[in-house]
Enzyme design. Sequence first.
Site, short mmCIF file in Angstrom:
data_model
loop_
_atom_site.label_atom_id
_atom_site.label_comp_id
_atom_site.label_asym_id
_atom_site.label_seq_id
_atom_site.Cartn_x
_atom_site.Cartn_y
_atom_site.Cartn_z
N TRP A 147 -7.43 3.48 -10.78
CA TRP A 147 -6.76 3.42 -9.47
C TRP A 147 -7.49 2.46 -8.55
CZ3 TRP A 147 -2.16 4.67 -7.65
CH2 TRP A 147 -1.96 4.68 -6.25
N TRP A 148 -8.82 2.56 -8.53
CA TRP A 148 -9.59 1.63 -7.70
C TRP A 148 -9.32 0.18 -8.11
CZ3 TRP A 148 -15.08 4.22 -7.88
CH2 TRP A 148 -15.08 5.37 -7.08
N HIS A 173 1.33 4.13 -3.09
CA HIS A 173 1.07 5.55 -2.86
C HIS A 173 2.34 6.39 -3.02
CE1 HIS A 173 -2.86 4.23 -1.59
NE2 HIS A 173 -3.24 5.49 -1.70
N TYR A 221 -4.44 15.92 1.52
CA TYR A 221 -5.01 14.57 1.63
C TYR A 221 -3.96 13.73 2.32
CZ TYR A 221 -7.65 10.41 -0.05
OH TYR A 221 -8.39 9.26 -0.16
N TYR A 226 0.84 -1.20 0.00
CA TYR A 226 0.00 0.00 0.00
C TYR A 226 0.88 1.25 0.00
CZ TYR A 226 -3.71 3.25 1.29
OH TYR A 226 -4.60 4.30 1.32
#
Length: 109
Positions: free
Chosen positions: A79-80, A25, A44, A21
């Site tokens: 992206w999802w 990112h 964010y 993860y």
Amino acid sequence: MTKTEEIAFVLYLIKGNEVEYQRRHDEIWPELSAAIKEAGILDYQIFLEPRTGQLFAYQKRRVDHSVDLLPGLPVMREWWDYMADIMEVNADNSPVVQPLERVFQFLAE
């Protein structure tokens, strides 16, 4: 001065995928970053609670944001799909999100 709002929510990482993860990112796609910025998100941040795999997300965004349009963008859908193997997701691969309610704030002046 730009008027802003803040929101927070929880997402759910599948245990054992913490490093992956972070890697994904760290290499966020420039097109996705541009879409997020264009939607009015100014800040964010995502934090990991390692024992549970919960991800606490915080956004500061313009009050005139267009965040609701992000799910319709091809880069967001891609992206999802890219993240679906390491997160809890809905049938359309969007992440499972639990909105949070602010219960306390301290502002130093």
